[in-house]
Enzyme design. Structure first.
Site, short mmCIF file in Angstrom:
data_model
loop_
_atom_site.label_atom_id
_atom_site.label_comp_id
_atom_site.label_asym_id
_atom_site.label_seq_id
_atom_site.Cartn_x
_atom_site.Cartn_y
_atom_site.Cartn_z
N ASP A 1 0.85 -1.19 0.00
CA ASP A 1 0.00 0.00 0.00
C ASP A 1 0.89 1.24 0.00
OD1 ASP A 1 -1.87 1.96 0.47
OD2 ASP A 1 -2.59 1.14 2.37
N ASP B 1 -3.36 2.66 -5.63
CA ASP B 1 -2.20 2.67 -4.73
C ASP B 1 -2.00 1.38 -3.94
OD1 ASP B 1 -4.36 2.83 -3.09
OD2 ASP B 1 -3.55 4.42 -1.81
N GLU B 2 -2.69 0.32 -4.30
CA GLU B 2 -2.63 -0.91 -3.51
C GLU B 2 -2.58 -2.14 -4.41
OE1 GLU B 2 -5.72 0.11 0.01
OE2 GLU B 2 -5.60 -2.00 -0.58
#
Length: 367
Positions: A14, A114-115
């Site tokens: 993350d 973003d992960e």
DNA sequence: CCTCCACTCTC
DNA sequence: CCGTTTAGTGGAGG
């Protein structure tokens, strides 16, 4: 993995306070001061909400989703910087980081910008090696993009996700099989993916506040309360059990666009003008992807911020602009007609995709 | 079974 | 004081 091993080793990577961190990277003068990345609605100079804030800003109570005006109030007298979202740029950075992650793992599943979940079961023999690999990944991302990320390592996706959340930014948390139950038990139920404010409240009514209490709760009772799929999921997840595979996601199954109107109104002409622009956006997106669609809908946000969705199925898959606009007009007029409430925001949504075959026209022939 | 849509969640 | 985008579940009703 050895033949005797049955367990998996899964990571969740993350990127920390992603948008704001990317902005810090491109402008080093931002480092050390509060940074707030904003979604401006365009209605007034500062109407809109906070998308992401760096940890300095979070120290003043600035969080995702709060109004920009409130964030400004909380950061009064600081050197805070407020920046508009630059989604294209974040996406480019994200793609480069995801490429780094991908080449270090066997299974990859991106979740949002973003992960990503990473399956490293075939690449490392144990959790200790997994930790070393996680460190290597963090070093590589830092080396080539100067970005930090937090990684959680666990026997499945649920544990990996919670492990990543527990220690950020720039964290690395490993929870192996034997530690899972003890790790989960004291955490608040909100730690589980799928448990937000509303669900946590409902669980609270049942006397469930921690994951341990959830794990001990009768599964049938959970299913009665939350439905078959969710109830069973909550039960398994709380007990640290999760068989969900790390799998690349397919194409999106719907496309939507939404805007804030210049002013609240229920004048069909004004709403339609905005909605037609959105139609152009979603239709051209669908065409880029070579898709026809069977459902068209609108999203209406009224002055009091309640959200309504209306959609209808078309008789045949299409990507024809006139068809879409007509459908939107029809749905919108029906909605505005039966509703005195003024609208604050309006959106257009398409779904029910069918891949366009070579030679297939958007005007499907009726047999 | 399908359609509509409310609700919840996430970045 | 107030955004955007997407996915998924499930209920109601046809």
């Amino acid at each position: 993995m050895g033949a005797t091993e049955v367990g998996r080793i899964v990571m969740l990577a993350d990127l920390d306070y992603f948008y704001a961190q990317v902005e810090e990277r491109r402008d080093r003068s931002l480092i050390g001061r509060p940074v707030v990345v904003c979604v401006y609605s365009g209605r007034t100079e500062e109407s809109g909400v906070v998308a992401t804030a760096n940890y300095s800003a979070r120290g003043y109570g600035v969080r995702s989703g709060i109004p920009i005006a409130l964030a400004k109030k909380r950061l009064l007298g600081t050197e805070a910087r407020f920046l508009p979202m630059d989604h294209e740029f974040y996406k480019q950075v994200s793609e480069r980081v995801m490429a780094i992650l991908k080449r270090n793992v066997d299974g990859f599943e991106q979740v949002g910008i973003d992960e990503a979940y990473l399956d490293v079961s075939n690449r490392v023999a144990n959790f200790h090696e997994a930790e070393k690999l996680a460190r290597k990944i963090k070093d590589e991302v830092w080396g080539s993009e100067s970005l930090t990320l937090s990684i959680g390592v666990g026997p499945n996706k649920v544990i990996a996700k919670i492990a990543a959340d527990i220690n950020k930014p720039n964290g690395l948390t490993v929870v192996d099989d034997e530690d899972s139950k003890a790790f989960l038990s004291p955490l608040p139920v909100e730690s589980l993916v799928g448990v937000g404010r509303k669900t946590a409240e409902r669980m609270g009514q049942l006397g469930i506040r921690t994951v341990g209490e959830l794990a001990a709760f009768d599964e049938t009772a959970l299913i009665n309360e939350f439905g078959r799929a969710l109830g069973a999921y909550f039960h398994r997840a709380a007990n640290g059990e999760d068989e969900e595979a790390v799998q690349e996601r397919g194409e999106n199954e719907s496309i939507s666009r939404m805007v804030t109107l210049k002013e609240d109104t229920n004048d069909p002409k004004k709403v339609l003008e905005a909605a037609y622009t959105l139609c152009e956006d979603v239709v051209s997106k669908a065409r880029e992807r070579g898709l026809l669609f069977r459902r068209v809908g609108i999203i209406a946000v009224t002055t009091d911020l309640t959200i309504r969705m209306r959609e209808k199925s078309l008789t045949a898959p299409t990507d024809d602009m006139q068809t879409v606009k007509r459908a939107v007009k029809e749905i919108l007029e029906k909605h505005l007609g039966g509703n005195r409430q003024e609208l604050r925001r309006v959106g257009v949504h398409i779904s029910g995709f069918v891949r366009r075959m070579k030679g297939q026209s958007q005007l499907t022939t009726f047999i």
